[in-house]
Design a protein around this motif. Structure first.
Motif, mmCIF file in Angstrom:
data_model
loop_
_atom_site.group_PDB
_atom_site.id
_atom_site.type_symbol
_atom_site.label_atom_id
_atom_site.label_comp_id
_atom_site.label_asym_id
_atom_site.label_seq_id
_atom_site.Cartn_x
_atom_site.Cartn_y
_atom_site.Cartn_z
ATOM 1 N N TYR A 106 1.110 6.826 11.443
ATOM 2 C CA TYR A 106 0.541 6.145 10.484
ATOM 3 C C TYR A 106 1.113 5.804 9.208
ATOM 4 O O TYR A 106 1.022 4.646 8.901
ATOM 5 C CB TYR A 106 -0.818 6.884 10.616
ATOM 6 N N ILE A 107 1.498 6.838 8.525
ATOM 7 C CA ILE A 107 2.212 6.752 7.281
ATOM 8 C C ILE A 107 3.663 6.375 7.423
ATOM 9 O O ILE A 107 4.576 6.968 8.082
ATOM 10 C CB ILE A 107 2.219 7.872 6.528
ATOM 11 N N ARG A 108 4.125 5.175 6.934
ATOM 12 C CA ARG A 108 5.456 4.756 7.112
ATOM 13 C C ARG A 108 6.283 4.286 5.956
ATOM 14 O O ARG A 108 5.393 4.184 5.051
ATOM 15 C CB ARG A 108 5.361 3.499 8.174
ATOM 16 N N PRO A 109 7.680 4.284 5.858
ATOM 17 C CA PRO A 109 7.982 3.790 4.646
ATOM 18 C C PRO A 109 7.525 2.564 4.075
ATOM 19 O O PRO A 109 7.400 1.439 4.875
ATOM 20 C CB PRO A 109 9.726 3.941 5.116
ATOM 21 N N GLY A 110 7.250 2.584 2.763
ATOM 22 C CA GLY A 110 6.504 1.369 2.412
ATOM 23 C C GLY A 110 5.077 1.245 2.409
ATOM 24 O O GLY A 110 4.483 0.570 1.750
ATOM 25 N N GLY A 111 4.504 2.250 2.891
ATOM 26 C CA GLY A 111 2.709 1.940 2.850
ATOM 27 C C GLY A 111 2.443 3.008 4.153
ATOM 28 O O GLY A 111 2.931 3.829 4.600
ATOM 29 N N VAL A 112 1.371 2.388 4.700
ATOM 30 C CA VAL A 112 0.580 2.729 5.981
ATOM 31 C C VAL A 112 0.732 1.697 7.043
ATOM 32 O O VAL A 112 0.817 0.525 6.642
ATOM 33 C CB VAL A 112 -0.728 3.493 5.487
ATOM 34 N N ALA A 113 0.543 1.978 8.190
ATOM 35 C CA ALA A 113 0.551 1.413 9.317
ATOM 36 C C ALA A 113 -0.474 0.337 9.136
ATOM 37 O O ALA A 113 -0.207 -1.002 9.624
ATOM 38 C CB ALA A 113 0.621 1.870 10.746
ATOM 39 N N ALA A 114 -1.714 0.539 8.953
ATOM 40 C CA ALA A 114 -2.805 -0.332 9.060
ATOM 41 C C ALA A 114 -3.872 -0.007 7.994
ATOM 42 O O ALA A 114 -3.744 1.361 7.725
ATOM 43 C CB ALA A 114 -3.602 -0.333 10.310
ATOM 44 N N ASP A 115 -4.753 -1.069 7.626
ATOM 45 C CA ASP A 115 -5.597 -0.659 6.710
ATOM 46 C C ASP A 115 -6.819 0.211 7.305
ATOM 47 O O ASP A 115 -6.836 0.359 8.447
ATOM 48 C CB ASP A 115 -6.413 -1.774 6.016
ATOM 49 N N LEU A 116 -7.431 0.941 6.397
ATOM 50 C CA LEU A 116 -8.567 1.595 6.849
ATOM 51 C C LEU A 116 -9.598 0.943 7.738
ATOM 52 O O LEU A 116 -9.897 -0.407 7.435
ATOM 53 C CB LEU A 116 -9.482 2.331 5.779
ATOM 54 N N PRO A 117 -10.201 1.364 8.854
ATOM 55 C CA PRO A 117 -11.166 0.399 9.522
ATOM 56 C C PRO A 117 -12.428 0.095 8.607
ATOM 57 O O PRO A 117 -12.794 0.939 7.889
ATOM 58 C CB PRO A 117 -11.230 1.257 11.004
ATOM 59 N N ASP A 118 -13.109 -0.961 9.392
ATOM 60 C CA ASP A 118 -14.576 -1.111 8.642
ATOM 61 C C ASP A 118 -15.467 0.267 8.841
ATOM 62 O O ASP A 118 -15.247 1.044 9.871
ATOM 63 C CB ASP A 118 -15.132 -2.114 9.307
ATOM 64 N N GLY A 119 -16.221 0.362 7.783
ATOM 65 C CA GLY A 119 -17.096 1.584 8.149
ATOM 66 C C GLY A 119 -16.415 3.048 7.833
ATOM 67 O O GLY A 119 -17.032 3.939 8.364
ATOM 68 N N TRP A 120 -15.272 3.066 7.439
ATOM 69 C CA TRP A 120 -14.645 4.260 7.153
ATOM 70 C C TRP A 120 -15.459 5.146 6.149
ATOM 71 O O TRP A 120 -15.472 6.232 6.355
ATOM 72 C CB TRP A 120 -13.120 4.093 6.486
ATOM 73 N N GLU A 121 -15.894 4.600 5.137
ATOM 74 C CA GLU A 121 -16.869 5.326 4.127
ATOM 75 C C GLU A 121 -17.773 6.282 4.944
ATOM 76 O O GLU A 121 -18.006 7.302 4.393
ATOM 77 C CB GLU A 121 -17.315 4.163 2.973
ATOM 78 N N ASP A 122 -18.656 5.427 5.808
ATOM 79 C CA ASP A 122 -19.570 6.519 6.478
ATOM 80 C C ASP A 122 -18.942 7.671 7.058
ATOM 81 O O ASP A 122 -19.557 8.703 7.225
ATOM 82 C CB ASP A 122 -20.570 5.468 7.389
ATOM 83 N N ASP A 123 -17.977 7.302 7.932
ATOM 84 C CA ASP A 123 -17.269 8.403 8.661
ATOM 85 C C ASP A 123 -16.675 9.671 7.767
ATOM 86 O O ASP A 123 -16.987 10.540 7.874
ATOM 87 C CB ASP A 123 -15.925 7.992 9.393
ATOM 88 N N VAL A 124 -16.178 9.195 6.496
ATOM 89 C CA VAL A 124 -15.803 10.243 5.487
ATOM 90 C C VAL A 124 -16.764 10.940 4.939
ATOM 91 O O VAL A 124 -17.093 12.005 4.788
ATOM 92 C CB VAL A 124 -14.992 9.664 4.365
ATOM 93 N N ALA A 125 -18.144 10.182 4.646
ATOM 94 C CA ALA A 125 -19.387 10.744 4.107
ATOM 95 C C ALA A 125 -19.731 11.771 5.190
ATOM 96 O O ALA A 125 -20.315 12.825 4.882
ATOM 97 C CB ALA A 125 -20.272 9.555 3.860
ATOM 98 N N ALA A 126 -19.725 11.698 6.466
ATOM 99 C CA ALA A 126 -20.311 12.500 7.629
ATOM 100 C C ALA A 126 -19.317 13.553 7.381
ATOM 101 O O ALA A 126 -19.996 14.611 7.723
ATOM 102 C CB ALA A 126 -20.130 11.626 8.753
ATOM 103 N N ILE A 127 -18.076 13.419 7.355
ATOM 104 C CA ILE A 127 -17.204 14.723 7.369
ATOM 105 C C ILE A 127 -17.638 15.379 6.378
ATOM 106 O O ILE A 127 -17.592 16.768 6.474
ATOM 107 C CB ILE A 127 -15.608 14.210 7.445
ATOM 108 N N LEU A 128 -17.775 14.817 4.973
ATOM 109 C CA LEU A 128 -17.949 15.731 3.564
ATOM 110 C C LEU A 128 -19.132 16.406 3.892
ATOM 111 O O LEU A 128 -19.562 17.313 3.251
ATOM 112 C CB LEU A 128 -17.836 14.700 2.611
#
Lengths: 156, 477
Positions: free
Chosen positions: B240-262
């Motif tokens: 996912y992490i590649r030279p120059g950046g990352v392979a793709a942007d975070l998907p929609d709704g990632w904030e909710d997933d991170v909040a659930a993890i936290l």
């Protein structure tokens, strides 16, 4: 047992069915975790995916108590004799699942270090693709093996 | 362990491995209670003393034994346990083999243990059972493909391998990932640290007999893996992490997933503390077991939680910050005793601190591009391929030939869950690395195992090896 040419009679056919059923219902895998795939194999056995549903949660540390070897990960040239020894120590009947691209074909590492497919060392019944295969893939591979055993003969 | 017995140099010791300078046991100059550690440290430069821990002596000794003893040790002669003890005759030590196929060696680590009764006098790790030739493979892959290769090295922390490789390539190229990519990298790597430590705590619990810990650890880890799968498409080995950046942007709704993890992971951590912290069995198995001192850590190049548990506040994130991690607030937990229990406490606190970083990264996620605007490194967007012939050619050339990296060499280190993960990259101006060497933290930890295991009990081996958290993919590569 009936010869290969004649179809099984009522008695042998029923016995075969019963034995095959028993074999699929308590299949104990030997732990043969090697690399990344071993983590996914652990995930399959752990709480979320729970291999216990198939009577397979008892990963045996001793090959003497196991009848299925899940080769999970890349097999190096140095590890291959160990793999064969563990396989030889398992009692018959025994089956082998080759889990992941590396175990099946050498995967992306076509070099001096890896055995290019574990089927060069032991006979493989089911190949599970993926790098690494997810728990669902491994479970599908296991159920495929169950089908294979159920539809097969007692003596191979 | 208090008051370990004296070190006995048996007759079976290979020649040249004696300890010069140390008085023989029983003489007035001998400090009878000195541990093997201290002897080793008095003169670390002398190969004769190093040999005590690193030589191939154990195998030589095995070959010198009488045939019946040898047969009993190799398992070809199965007899009564007591009879074997009589056959061994010398009464000093016996060598047993652990691994490479052993459920508690975390992969394919092999250990030779020289026992005197139940006490380990010497331990010798034997590695190479998972050697995959990845450093050599890296020379055959372009920089674009390289992250795919390195992510499979330390398979418990794939994001860190990719990050380290990408940072090294970016340094040679002289580019920097945009702010959003850096924040995503910090977010994903710190979540990866939590996932790795969760697996560690699960297996550490399993190895000392707390099976329920295994199930609880995986419960929380699945939450993180589901998020990784959503972001990268894979549960492990993401690329996912590649030279120059990352392979793709975070998907929609990632904030909710991170909040659930936290929300859920700290609750799980509280469960573990309730299970283990005051558990008398767990404490008996871990307190004072596998002790390593800061001096020994330095001598062996031990980093990460083991070093911090020994009382040294060293963290690559502080010493050599990367991806803007110096902008986040976090603390470095430090132990004091350097034993297995301190490593448990340090890792537990590290998970909390990582979640703190994740919270900050998620709250302050910058907008913008998720990969560099350097068109030599970044492929054109998918939509452009349908409109522009040049974009199509450019895309094709980037993924077949790769991009060229100016000649030079660099060393880049990141703080992986196990310690300092470093990559030394040499470019000769081509599209493929001329040489990639990896400094794997687990490698240093495995070579320090003899020190941690010396003069401890056989049963402690499992607890100590688990607490060192070696990933054999990182050791052997």
């Amino acid at each position: 047992m009936a010869g290969p040419a004649s179809p099984p009679g009522f008695l042998t056919a029923t016995l075969q069915k019963a034995v095959n059923w028993a074999r699929t219902r308590s299949m104990w895998p030997a732990t043969f975790g090697l690399a990344c795939c071993a983590i996914e194999m652990m995930a399959t056995g752990a709480s979320h995916h729970d291999l216990g549903r198939f009577g397979m949660e008892v990963f045996r540390a001793s090959p003497r108590q196991a009848d299925l070897m899940i080769v999970a990960g890349r097999v190096s040239q140095k590890m291959a004799p160990v793999l064969r020894q563990v396989y030889d120590q398992m009692p018959d009947p025994k089956w082998v699942i080759s889990m992941g691209a590396c175990a099946s074909t050498g995967g992306m590492f076509n070099n001096y270090a890896l055995v290019q497919g574990v089927d060069q060392v032991v006979p493989v019944d089911v190949y599970v693709p993926g790098c690494p295969p997810g728990p669902q893939s491994l479970m599908h591979g296991i159920l495929t093996l169950h089908d294979k055993i159920r539809s097969g003969e007692i003596v191979r | 362990m208090s008051n370990p017995p004296d070190i006995v140099t048996g007759e079976t010791e290979a020649p040249g491995l004696g300890i010069p300078g140390a008085a023989p046991p029983g003489t007035p100059g001998d400090d009878a209670r000195r541990r093997t550690h201290d002897l080793w440290l008095t003169g670390t430069e002398s190969p004769g003393e190093m040999g005590r821990f690193t030589s191939e002596g154990a195998q030589e000794m095995l070959a010198e034994e009488a045939p019946p003893v040898l047969a009993a040790q190799m398992g070809s002669l199965v007899g009564d346990d007591y009879a074997v003890a009589v056959v061994s005759g010398t009464g000093d030590t016996q060598i047993i083999n652990m691994g490479p196929q052993h459920p508690a060696t975390h992969g394919v680590l092999r250990l030779h243990l020289e026992l005197e009764g139940e006490t380990i006098r010497r331990a010798k790790p034997i590695i190479g059972y998972l050697h995959t030739g990845m450093e050599k493979t890296a020379e055959a892959l372009t920089y674009v493909q390289g992250a795919t290769n390195v992510t499979r090295m330390d398979y418990m922390s794939p994001f860190f391998n990719e990050l380290c490789f990408s940072l090294a390539v970016e340094r040679l190229l002289g580019i920097e990932a945009p702010p959003r990519a850096q924040a995503i990298r910090v977010l994903m790597t710190e979540l990866n640290r939590v996932a790795s430590h969760l697996l560690w705590i699960a297996t550490q619990g399993l190895d000392v007999g707390a099976l329920s810990m295994m199930l609880y650890g995986w419960r929380e880890r699945e939450l993180l893996l589901a998020f990784f799968e959503k972001v990268t498409g894979l549960r492990m080995n993401h690329d996912y992490i590649r030279p120059g950046g990352v392979a793709a942007d975070l998907p929609d709704g990632w904030e909710d997933d991170v909040a659930a993890i936290l929300d859920e992971v700290p609750r799980g951590l509280a469960d573990y503390v309730a299970l283990l912290d005051a558990n008398p069995i767990f404490k008996q198995r871990t307190v004072g077991v596998g002790v390593i001192t800061p001096e020994e850590c330095r001598a062996f190049g031990v980093t990460g939680p083991i070093l911090r548990a020994a009382g040294v506040a060293w963290d690559t994130r502080r010493a050599f910050p990367y991806s803007g991690i110096e902008r986040y607030e976090f603390e470095i937990p430090v132990g004091g005793a350097g034993d297995t229990f301190d490593r448990y406490r340090v890792r537990l606190e590290e998970m909390r601190q990582s979640l703190r970083i994740v919270e900050q990264a998620a709250a302050a996620m910058p907008r913008g591009d998720y990969r560099s605007d350097d068109l030599k490194v970044t492929p054109p967007p998918r939509a452009r391929l349908d409109q522009s012939m040049e974009a199509l050619i450019h895309h094709f050339k980037l993924f077949t030939e790769g991009f060229k990296v100016p000649p030079g060499e660099t060393y880049q280190a990141v703080e992986s869950p196990r310690g300092e993960l470093g990559m030394y990259l040499v470019s000769r101006g081509g599209a493929k690395p001329w040489r990639l060497h990896v400094r794997g933290p687990s490698f240093a930890h495995v070579q320090a195992l003899p020190v941690m295991l010396a003069d401890s009990l056989v049963a402690d081996t499992v607890a100590t090896v688990a607490s060192a958290d070696p990933v054999l993919g990182d050791v052997d590569r």
